[in-house]
Design an enzyme around this catalytic site. Structure first.
Site, PDB file in Angstrom:
ATOM      1  N   CYS A 180      -2.185   1.931   7.963  1.00  0.00           N
ATOM      2  CA  CYS A 180      -1.229   0.999   7.408  1.00  0.00           C
ATOM      3  C   CYS A 180      -1.639  -0.475   7.456  1.00  0.00           C
ATOM      4  O   CYS A 180      -2.008  -1.011   8.492  1.00  0.00           O
ATOM      5  CB  CYS A 180       0.045   1.323   8.160  1.00  0.00           C
ATOM      6  SG  CYS A 180       1.126   0.201   8.771  1.00  0.00           S
ATOM      7  N   GLU A 227       0.822  -1.212   0.000  1.00  0.00           N
ATOM      8  CA  GLU A 227       0.000   0.000   0.000  1.00  0.00           C
ATOM      9  C   GLU A 227       0.852   1.257   0.000  1.00  0.00           C
ATOM     10  O   GLU A 227       1.922   1.284   0.589  1.00  0.00           O
ATOM     11  CB  GLU A 227      -0.852   0.036   1.279  1.00  0.00           C
ATOM     12  CG  GLU A 227      -1.798  -1.117   1.375  1.00  0.00           C
ATOM     13  CD  GLU A 227      -2.505  -1.186   2.732  1.00  0.00           C
ATOM     14  OE1 GLU A 227      -2.572  -0.158   3.440  1.00  0.00           O
ATOM     15  OE2 GLU A 227      -2.992  -2.270   3.066  1.00  0.00           O
TER      16      GLU A 227
END
Ligand code: SAH
Length: 355
Positions: A344, A97
């Protein structure tokens, strides 16, 4: 019997201009071709389209070298603040990501440094399932190039706060930092780059000697060894005092302000006494050196699997007040992209669950 391992192709996006120059020479080209290639690469242009190179050489680069930008598997744009979250697919199908945030001081990309993470922090989605592998320098810089290309925005700041522990992938991280800073390439100033670590003390000492004026962010999250060890296994190897000594050394060597990350976990580390203990700890290790420092307070992002309750902004602000009263500058991290799972590791987990 031929037991030789297959020869690895040069990974173009992981190479410095001087390495590309040597590579060009090995293909019988003049050295300056390397500089031309570097400048194309930083704009995300594949060899086939590098139109100031001879066609025959472009064909050689295509067949003999590796060039691959991370592919966009999923892109989410926050309706609240325009934050963009990318789920990127890598060459082996693994996903990572990156998050593009727009601040007044510029566009900041939060990048990943590993697929998964081995650090085992109790509140973090990235570590569930452990580390799959390290990212190559090309896969780190590839996130910056791909996000810039897709969004049309110039990225001026980078934070290494995505999936993974950058200091657990030390050599590749260092090469990435030097590549992304290169004046002939993306030219992102070291002062505009933050690297966040959970506290790999040996690597903090090493980083201090590299002479890179980046900002080190240290994920502290507790001032008591028992509590820190219970939420961050790394503390069993290097405790708070070892970590703080390394931070003081880092400042002494680099003169750079250290930023301490402190995730507020309700009932665990968020009381006024905890704020007071944090102020005392920072004064003890950092202030005698006159070290400028900053505390980033992060209201915990709830990760379903971790069983941790969510905190309030009011609690975080009260905590910040205690710190400021004691002369420690602190801010409560704005929650960008909360509608798109911007914290995250959350998106990668979600995507994995689907398959
Ligand atoms: N491995 C590095 C960088 C990645 S995590 C590190 O530990 O610093 C980036 C920051 O987000 C760290 O401070 C981490 O502790 C914090 N973090 C992880 N999960 C979180 C969560 N669920 N809520 C709030 N902060 C979190």
């Amino acid at each position: 019997m031929n037991s030789a391992a297959p020869k690895q192709k040069p990974d173009l996006l992981s190479l410095f201009p001087e390495e590309l120059c040597s590579l060009a020479k090995t293909f019988g080209q003049p050295s300056y071709r390397g500089d031309q290639i570097f400048s194309w690469l930083c704009r995300g242009v594949p060899p086939a389209e590098m139109n100031n190179l001879p066609t025959s050489f472009r064909k050689i680069l295509e067949s003999e070298c590796e060039f691959r930008l991370p592919e966009i598997e999923l892109k989410l744009v926050s309706k609240l603040d325009g934050t963009i979250k990318y789920l990127f697919r890598l060459i082996d199908g693994e996903c990572i990501e990156s998050v593009l945030m727009q601040y007044k001081h510029g566009n900041t990309l939060c990048i990943s440094s590993q697929v998964g993470c081995n650090m085992g922090c109790a509140f973090c989605a990235s570590t569930i399932g452990g580390k799959v592998r390290d990212l190559l320098p090309s896969e780190m810089i590839g996130q910056v190039i791909a996000a810039q290309k897709d969004s049309g925005m110039r990225i001026s700041n980078i934070v290494m706060m995505g999936i993974g522990e950058p200091l657990d992938n030390y050599d590749n991280t260092l090469k990435f930092l030097r590549l992304v800073n290169h004046p002939e390439g993306l030219n992102i100033g070291y002062r505009h780059i933050s690297l966040s670590s959970c506290g790999l003390v040996d690597k903090i000492y090493k980083l201090a000697e590299e002479n890179l004026p980046i900002t080190l962010s240290v994920s502290l999250h507790a001032t008591d060894n028992k509590i820190r060890s219970s939420i961050m296994p790394v503390n069993r190897k290097w405790d708070i005092h070892a970590l703080m000594r390394a931070c003081a050394f880092y400042f002494e060597k680099t003169g750079r302000r250290i930023s301490f990350e402190y995730t507020l976990l309700p009932g665990k580390n968020d009381r006024a006494e905890d704020a007071d203990a944090l102020a005392s700890l920072l004064h003890r290790y950092m202030k005698p050196e006159g070290a400028p420092l900053h505390v980033n307070l992060i209201p915990v992002n709830v990760v379903a699997e971790c069983g941790i309750a969510s905190g309030t902004r009011a609690a975080a602000e009260a905590f910040a007040k205690v710190l400021e009263k004691r002369g420690i500058s602190a801010t409560v991290r704005r929650r960008l992209g909360s509608d798109i799972h911007a914290a995250c590791g959350q998106l990668r987990r979600q995507n994995k669950k689907k398959v």
